[in-house]
Design a protein around this motif. Structure first.
Motif, PDB file in Angstrom:
ATOM      1  N   GLU A  80      37.170  16.472   5.393  1.00 17.39           N
ATOM      2  CA  GLU A  80      37.093  15.151   4.786  1.00 17.39           C
ATOM      3  C   GLU A  80      36.271  14.172   5.625  1.00 17.39           C
ATOM      4  O   GLU A  80      35.928  13.094   5.159  1.00 17.39           O
ATOM      5  N   ARG A  81      35.955  14.571   6.865  1.00 14.12           N
ATOM      6  CA  ARG A  81      35.118  13.752   7.736  1.00 14.12           C
ATOM      7  C   ARG A  81      33.799  14.472   7.995  1.00 14.12           C
ATOM      8  O   ARG A  81      33.719  15.689   7.914  1.00 14.12           O
ATOM      9  N   ARG A  82      32.748  13.694   8.287  1.00 18.38           N
ATOM     10  CA  ARG A  82      31.434  14.293   8.511  1.00 18.38           C
ATOM     11  C   ARG A  82      31.500  15.313   9.639  1.00 18.38           C
ATOM     12  O   ARG A  82      32.056  15.057  10.706  1.00 18.38           O
ATOM     13  N   THR A  83      30.959  16.463   9.386  1.00 24.27           N
ATOM     14  CA  THR A  83      30.976  17.568  10.339  1.00 24.27           C
ATOM     15  C   THR A  83      29.860  17.413  11.376  1.00 24.27           C
ATOM     16  O   THR A  83      28.937  16.611  11.200  1.00 24.27           O
ATOM     17  N   PRO A  84      29.904  18.196  12.468  1.00 23.61           N
ATOM     18  CA  PRO A  84      28.828  18.138  13.461  1.00 23.61           C
ATOM     19  C   PRO A  84      27.479  18.534  12.847  1.00 23.61           C
ATOM     20  O   PRO A  84      27.431  19.182  11.796  1.00 23.61           O
ATOM     21  N   PRO A  85      26.387  18.147  13.478  1.00 25.06           N
ATOM     22  CA  PRO A  85      25.055  18.497  12.962  1.00 25.06           C
ATOM     23  C   PRO A  85      24.915  19.997  12.708  1.00 25.06           C
ATOM     24  O   PRO A  85      25.409  20.814  13.491  1.00 25.06           O
ATOM     25  N   LEU A  86      24.259  20.350  11.607  1.00 21.06           N
ATOM     26  CA  LEU A  86      23.964  21.720  11.178  1.00 21.06           C
ATOM     27  C   LEU A  86      25.157  22.417  10.537  1.00 21.06           C
ATOM     28  O   LEU A  86      25.017  23.561  10.080  1.00 21.06           O
ATOM     29  N   TYR A  87      26.310  21.752  10.471  1.00 24.77           N
ATOM     30  CA  TYR A  87      27.496  22.400   9.930  1.00 24.77           C
ATOM     31  C   TYR A  87      27.904  21.754   8.609  1.00 24.77           C
ATOM     32  O   TYR A  87      27.883  20.529   8.475  1.00 24.77           O
ATOM     33  N   PRO A  88      28.276  22.582   7.610  1.00 28.30           N
ATOM     34  CA  PRO A  88      28.539  22.057   6.267  1.00 28.30           C
ATOM     35  C   PRO A  88      29.870  21.322   6.181  1.00 28.30           C
ATOM     36  O   PRO A  88      30.781  21.547   6.980  1.00 28.30           O
ATOM     37  N   ASP A  89      29.970  20.471   5.181  1.00 28.21           N
ATOM     38  CA  ASP A  89      31.223  19.767   4.909  1.00 28.21           C
ATOM     39  C   ASP A  89      32.161  20.599   4.043  1.00 28.21           C
ATOM     40  O   ASP A  89      33.348  20.304   3.961  1.00 28.21           O
ATOM     41  N   ALA A  90      31.612  21.621   3.393  1.00 24.64           N
ATOM     42  CA  ALA A  90      32.433  22.517   2.577  1.00 24.64           C
ATOM     43  C   ALA A  90      31.777  23.888   2.531  1.00 24.64           C
ATOM     44  O   ALA A  90      30.550  24.002   2.564  1.00 24.64           O
ATOM     45  N   VAL A 148      26.788  21.321   1.653  1.00 24.84           N
ATOM     46  CA  VAL A 148      27.709  22.304   1.100  1.00 24.84           C
ATOM     47  C   VAL A 148      27.094  23.686   1.253  1.00 24.84           C
ATOM     48  O   VAL A 148      25.920  23.893   0.928  1.00 24.84           O
ATOM     49  N   LYS A 149      27.886  24.642   1.731  1.00 29.60           N
ATOM     50  CA  LYS A 149      27.442  26.035   1.808  1.00 29.60           C
ATOM     51  C   LYS A 149      28.084  26.798   0.652  1.00 29.60           C
ATOM     52  O   LYS A 149      29.306  26.998   0.630  1.00 29.60           O
ATOM     53  N   ASP A 150      27.271  27.193  -0.311  1.00 25.70           N
ATOM     54  CA  ASP A 150      27.735  27.976  -1.446  1.00 25.70           C
ATOM     55  C   ASP A 150      27.574  29.448  -1.095  1.00 25.70           C
ATOM     56  O   ASP A 150      26.484  30.008  -1.184  1.00 25.70           O
ATOM     57  N   SER A 151      28.654  30.069  -0.691  1.00 24.73           N
ATOM     58  CA  SER A 151      28.606  31.428  -0.160  1.00 24.73           C
ATOM     59  C   SER A 151      28.165  32.463  -1.181  1.00 24.73           C
ATOM     60  O   SER A 151      27.691  33.541  -0.816  1.00 24.73           O
ATOM     61  N   PHE A 209      22.362  16.615  -4.955  1.00 22.84           N
ATOM     62  CA  PHE A 209      22.076  17.514  -3.851  1.00 22.84           C
ATOM     63  C   PHE A 209      20.807  18.311  -4.131  1.00 22.84           C
ATOM     64  O   PHE A 209      20.478  18.602  -5.282  1.00 22.84           O
ATOM     65  N   ASP A 210      20.099  18.660  -3.058  1.00 24.37           N
ATOM     66  CA  ASP A 210      18.948  19.552  -3.126  1.00 24.37           C
ATOM     67  C   ASP A 210      19.239  20.799  -2.288  1.00 24.37           C
ATOM     68  O   ASP A 210      20.007  20.735  -1.319  1.00 24.37           O
ATOM     69  N   VAL A 211      18.618  21.915  -2.652  1.00 26.13           N
ATOM     70  CA  VAL A 211      18.776  23.129  -1.857  1.00 26.13           C
ATOM     71  C   VAL A 211      18.026  22.967  -0.537  1.00 26.13           C
ATOM     72  O   VAL A 211      16.814  22.736  -0.530  1.00 26.13           O
ATOM     73  N   VAL A 247      22.869  36.433  -2.004  1.00 22.26           N
ATOM     74  CA  VAL A 247      22.256  35.179  -1.589  1.00 22.26           C
ATOM     75  C   VAL A 247      23.315  34.103  -1.423  1.00 22.26           C
ATOM     76  O   VAL A 247      24.252  33.997  -2.216  1.00 22.26           O
ATOM     77  N   LEU A 248      23.173  33.301  -0.367  1.00 22.42           N
ATOM     78  CA  LEU A 248      23.945  32.081  -0.223  1.00 22.42           C
ATOM     79  C   LEU A 248      22.973  30.904  -0.193  1.00 22.42           C
ATOM     80  O   LEU A 248      21.798  31.068   0.170  1.00 22.42           O
ATOM     81  N   ARG A 249      23.458  29.740  -0.576  1.00 22.14           N
ATOM     82  CA  ARG A 249      22.624  28.537  -0.575  1.00 22.14           C
ATOM     83  C   ARG A 249      23.339  27.408   0.160  1.00 22.14           C
ATOM     84  O   ARG A 249      24.545  27.260   0.040  1.00 22.14           O
ATOM     85  N   VAL A 250      22.571  26.647   0.902  1.00 23.09           N
ATOM     86  CA  VAL A 250      23.076  25.436   1.519  1.00 23.09           C
ATOM     87  C   VAL A 250      22.447  24.247   0.797  1.00 23.09           C
ATOM     88  O   VAL A 250      21.203  24.163   0.699  1.00 23.09           O
ATOM     89  N   TRP A 251      23.302  23.377   0.309  1.00 20.12           N
ATOM     90  CA  TRP A 251      22.873  22.179  -0.422  1.00 20.12           C
ATOM     91  C   TRP A 251      23.040  20.956   0.468  1.00 20.12           C
ATOM     92  O   TRP A 251      24.037  20.819   1.167  1.00 20.12           O
ATOM     93  N   LEU A 252      22.056  20.066   0.425  1.00 20.26           N
ATOM     94  CA  LEU A 252      22.087  18.824   1.217  1.00 20.26           C
ATOM     95  C   LEU A 252      21.970  17.631   0.291  1.00 20.26           C
ATOM     96  O   LEU A 252      21.120  17.620  -0.617  1.00 20.26           O
ATOM     97  N   ALA A 253      22.821  16.617   0.509  1.00 17.04           N
ATOM     98  CA  ALA A 253      22.768  15.422  -0.322  1.00 17.04           C
ATOM     99  C   ALA A 253      21.414  14.739  -0.169  1.00 17.04           C
ATOM    100  O   ALA A 253      20.927  14.546   0.936  1.00 17.04           O
ATOM    101  N   ALA A 254      20.816  14.412  -1.289  1.00 17.14           N
ATOM    102  CA  ALA A 254      19.471  13.802  -1.272  1.00 17.14           C
ATOM    103  C   ALA A 254      19.543  12.361  -0.776  1.00 17.14           C
ATOM    104  O   ALA A 254      20.547  11.690  -0.922  1.00 17.14           O
TER     105      ALA A 254
END
Length: 238
Positions: free
Chosen positions: A40-50, A75-78, A89-91, A231-238
């Protein structure tokens, strides 16, 4: 081949356990739900929130427990199944899961580099300096608290002159051993993978290895006996 079955579920949960260990080292542990690990809190750099843990996880389940207002939400969509574009979000990148079956006889590590676990804060700092390769924005990411985590082992590959020239993080779970943050400071990823996998096989005999990679590291891991899968995808908020 690792597929969207037991293997990928085990790999996804193992990776979420590592993300949680990193967050705990920073004082912000996440929560394991039935389908999603989240913070629920911002994670360290390079690490997903979910991180999704099952194929059935929905966008609502993923986004409902994280802070979408603070910059850098990811978000890391496994399982590579969610479409978060309508949610802003963008990939960021795509990667492939890796799996190496358990081996009975540990392969031989390259002779010129000695691999061993990092045991002290000073050694971890030297490891982290080699890992970040001059990126000062990532200074302090790997905290000494990680050394007390029983499921986490930081491996360092040391040259004969004492320099840390390769390394990786290993996360042990019930059925698999996960490899992440692998690097070779001389750019020789084949030797880094060979040394890491040989050390993992020696320290955790009979355990299959999982992880994910893309680009050159994916190619090197494949050459060293890892089998690419879904395939897994990491999404980042735009």
């Amino acid at each position: 081949m690792i597929s969207q079955s037991h293997d990928i579920y085990a790999a996804a949960r193992n990776n979420a356990q590592w993300c949680d260990a990193m967050c705990r080292a920073h004082g912000t542990p996440g929560v394991f739900g039935e389908r999603v690990w989240s913070s629920e809190r911002r994670t360290p750099p390079l690490y997903p929130d979910a991180v999704t843990l099952t194929q059935g996880a929905t966008a609502g389940e993923v986004l409902g427990e994280i802070d979408r207002d603070a910059p850098g939400c990811s978000v890391k969509d496994s399982f590579g199944q969610l479409d978060l574009s309508a949610d802003g979000f963008d990939v960021l990148f795509e990667a492939r899961w890796l799996h190496r079956p358990a081996v009975l006889i540990a392969p031989v590590s390259p002779d010129d580099v000695t691999w061993r676990p990092v045991r002290t804060a000073r050694s971890l700092a030297a490891w982290a300096t080699a890992w970040r390769d001059g990126d000062d924005s990532l200074a302090g990411l790997f905290r000494p608290e990680l050394l007390a985590d029983r499921a986490t082992t930081v491996l360092a590959g040391t040259a004969k002159d004492g320099r840390t020239v390769a390394g990786a993080v290993v996360t042990r779970s019930e059925s698999v051993v996960g490899v992440s943050n692998l690097f070779g400071s001389d750019g020789d990823l084949d030797s880094a993978w060979a040394g890491c996998l040989a050390t993992v096989a020696h320290l955790w005999p009979g355990m299959p290895v999982v992880g994910y990679e893309h680009g050159d590291s994916l190619a090197a891991a494949t050459r060293q006996g890892c089998v690419p899968g879904g395939v897994l995808r990491v999404w980042l908020a735009a």
